[in-house]
Design an enzyme around this catalytic site. Structure first.
Site, short mmCIF file in Angstrom:
data_model
loop_
_atom_site.label_atom_id
_atom_site.label_comp_id
_atom_site.label_asym_id
_atom_site.label_seq_id
_atom_site.Cartn_x
_atom_site.Cartn_y
_atom_site.Cartn_z
N ILE A 95 1.28 2.98 6.28
CA ILE A 95 0.55 3.84 7.22
C ILE A 95 0.23 3.08 8.51
O ILE A 95 -0.15 3.69 9.50
CB ILE A 95 -0.77 4.40 6.62
CG1 ILE A 95 -1.76 3.27 6.30
CG2 ILE A 95 -0.50 5.29 5.42
CD1 ILE A 95 -3.20 3.76 6.13
N ASP A 96 0.38 1.77 8.51
CA ASP A 96 -0.12 0.96 9.63
C ASP A 96 0.75 1.02 10.89
O ASP A 96 0.28 0.70 11.97
CB ASP A 96 -0.25 -0.51 9.20
CG ASP A 96 -1.22 -0.69 8.05
OD1 ASP A 96 -2.07 0.20 7.84
OD2 ASP A 96 -1.12 -1.71 7.34
N MET B 269 -8.06 2.51 9.32
CA MET B 269 -7.23 1.44 8.75
C MET B 269 -6.18 0.96 9.75
O MET B 269 -6.13 1.41 10.89
CB MET B 269 -6.55 1.93 7.47
CG MET B 269 -7.44 1.92 6.26
SD MET B 269 -6.46 2.34 4.79
CE MET B 269 -7.65 1.99 3.50
N ARG C 19 -24.22 7.50 13.78
CA ARG C 19 -23.81 7.33 12.37
C ARG C 19 -22.48 6.58 12.33
O ARG C 19 -21.68 6.67 13.27
CB ARG C 19 -23.63 8.69 11.69
CG ARG C 19 -24.88 9.53 11.60
CD ARG C 19 -25.86 8.97 10.59
NE ARG C 19 -27.02 9.82 10.40
CZ ARG C 19 -28.13 9.78 11.14
NH1 ARG C 19 -28.22 8.93 12.15
NH2 ARG C 19 -29.14 10.58 10.87
N GLU D 268 -9.77 -1.37 11.85
CA GLU D 268 -10.38 -2.32 10.88
C GLU D 268 -10.10 -3.77 11.23
O GLU D 268 -10.84 -4.67 10.84
CB GLU D 268 -9.95 -2.01 9.45
CG GLU D 268 -8.46 -2.21 9.21
CD GLU D 268 -8.05 -1.98 7.77
OE1 GLU D 268 -8.91 -1.83 6.89
OE2 GLU D 268 -6.84 -1.94 7.52
N GLY E 158 0.84 -1.21 0.00
CA GLY E 158 0.00 0.00 0.00
C GLY E 158 0.87 1.24 0.00
O GLY E 158 1.88 1.30 0.69
O1 F6P Z 1 -1.33 -1.60 4.65
C1 F6P Z 1 -1.91 -0.37 4.38
C2 F6P Z 1 -3.41 -0.50 4.23
O2 F6P Z 1 -3.91 0.79 3.96
C3 F6P Z 1 -4.12 -1.14 5.41
O3 F6P Z 1 -4.32 -0.23 6.46
C4 F6P Z 1 -5.39 -1.61 4.75
O4 F6P Z 1 -5.90 -2.72 5.42
C5 F6P Z 1 -4.94 -1.98 3.37
O5 F6P Z 1 -3.71 -1.32 3.13
C6 F6P Z 1 -5.91 -1.65 2.26
O6 F6P Z 1 -5.42 -2.20 1.10
P1 F6P Z 1 -5.93 -1.83 -0.36
O7 F6P Z 1 -5.46 -0.44 -0.67
O8 F6P Z 1 -5.34 -2.86 -1.23
O9 F6P Z 1 -7.43 -1.85 -0.30
#
Ligand code: F6P
Length: 365
Positions: free
Chosen positions: A152-153, A195, A280, A252, A11
């Site tokens: 970003i994780d 995320m 919401r 998530e 990502g």
């Molecule tokens: O690893 C970075 C990330 O943004 C995670 O936080 C998320 O689960 C995943 O990538 C989303 O992946 P994609 O962009 O393939 O949907």
């Protein structure tokens, strides 16, 4: 002159461009030839000048602040197979590449580590099948690889921060600040999903930075028989103190102690059904990954880029591939293989329901 290539994988993350910029310019500054691999591992497998490009100082001009990754990234299935990695090996040799720097998350760096450990057998196969000559075999016998962590994780063990995590955290906090305004106006509750895959860092830090009422993270699973009561009690207390807003952040990857996912819908049900709050759900999604890099990510990516090139230039076949980390505000080198293994052990601990171990491995209390 050594030829060193850089690629981004997994990502995208704000700061990846700053990292590539620093790497390209340091390679040139150290009197080596700089290459970029376009589209991550897919570019390695496709090969050729379109995907493995030599670049100059100007190529990366203006990249310091830009979000995303200008050299592209992809999740590549072919590279997961040995056949794909064999093709990638041949493509790198054809391009005359001596060393590779990969900026990516734990999955991408696991792939990088596997590629390096398999390299001797891949290149031997190319020689034994007469695809390359003995001379080329001897010239490219070892591939030096170095990892910088772009994600970003913030889920990579052995480093305090990954490139992009603080930018994403900034986006999340800004979004929650916006949500606060509308929540206040209507006296509403919001369930915000962020995320982080199976890491709760973004959720936890955003929770602290926005003063959220309740947070769900994978490392400290919700207790099936008590989380609804606990959350209700806390939210009710905050409301009784005069709060007009309720913010619950759900990572998530949040789970309960039986490893079932905690969904925003479930949380919504409790807030609206039991507590009768007008509720919401906001799933922030990819907006968290976009935008320019915050100053911290620009600085981290730049310092780590310089270190990555120096680590590659200094590396010898007997030293394990380095991963460039940051520990207590200092740029450091860690053995890539150990960082990857330790990161995997967090996921293993969660899967084995050993949550105390997961928390201590993540340094969460
Ligand atoms: O690893 C970075 C990330 O943004 C995670 O936080 C998320 O689960 C995943 O990538 C989303 O992946 P994609 O962009 O393939 O949907």
């Amino acid at each position: 002159q050594k030829a060193i290539a850089v690629m981004t994988s997994g990502g995208d993350a704000p700061g990846m461009n700053a990292n590539v910029r620093a790497i390209v310019r340091t390679i040139i500054n150290r009197n080596c030839r700089a290459y970029v691999v376009m589209e991550g591992y897919e570019g390695l497998v496709k090969g050729g000048e379109e995907y493995i490009k030599e670049c100059n100082w100007e190529f990366v001009r203006g990249w310091l602040s830009e979000g995303g990754t200008n050299i592209g990234t992809a999740r590549c299935m072919e590279f997961r197979e040995r056949k794909g990695r064999l093709t990638a090996c041949k493509n790198l040799i054809d391009a005359g590449i001596d060393a590779l720097i990969v900026c990516g998350g734990d999955g991408s760096l696991t792939g990088a580590d596997l590629f390096r450990s398999e390299w001797p057998s891949l290149i031997k196969e190319l020689r034994d099948t007469a695809v390359i000559s003995e001379e080329i075999y001897n010239r490219y016998k070892h591939l030096n690889i170095c990892g910088t962590v772009g994600s970003i994780d913030n889920d990579m063990s052995t480093t305090d921060a990954t490139i992009g995590a603080y930018s994403a955290l900034d986006r999340i906090c800004t979004a929650i600040d916006y949500i606060e305004a509308t929540a206040y106006s209507h006296s509403r509750a919001f369930v915000v999903e962020v995320m982080g895959r199976n890491c709760g860092w973004l959720a936890l830090m955003a929770g602290i930075a926005t003063s959220a009422d309740y947070i769900f993270i994978p490392e400290k699973p919700a207790q099936t028989n008590s989380w609804e009561d606990q959350m209700s009690e806390i939210v009710t207390r905050h409301r009784a103190n005069g709060k007009r807003t309720t913010i619950v952040i759900v990572a998530e990857g949040a789970i309960d102690n039986n490893l079932n996912p905690i969904t925003c819908d479930e949380v919504h049900k409790v807030l609206s059904g039991r507590l009768k709050l007008d509720t919401r759900i906001t799933i922030l999604g990819h907006v968290q990954r976009g935008g320019t890099a915050v100053a911290y990510d620009r600085v981290l990516a730049t310092l780590q880029g310089v270190e990555a090139v120096d680590a590659i230039i200094e590396s010898t076949p007997d030293v394990p591939s380095p991963l460039i980390a940051v520990n207590e505000n200092k740029i450091t080198r860690k053995p890539l293989i150990e960082s990857v293994a330790l990161t995997k052990s967090v996921a293993d601990a969660i899967a084995a329901k050993d949550f105390d171990k997961a928390m201590s491995l993540r340094d969460v209390e």
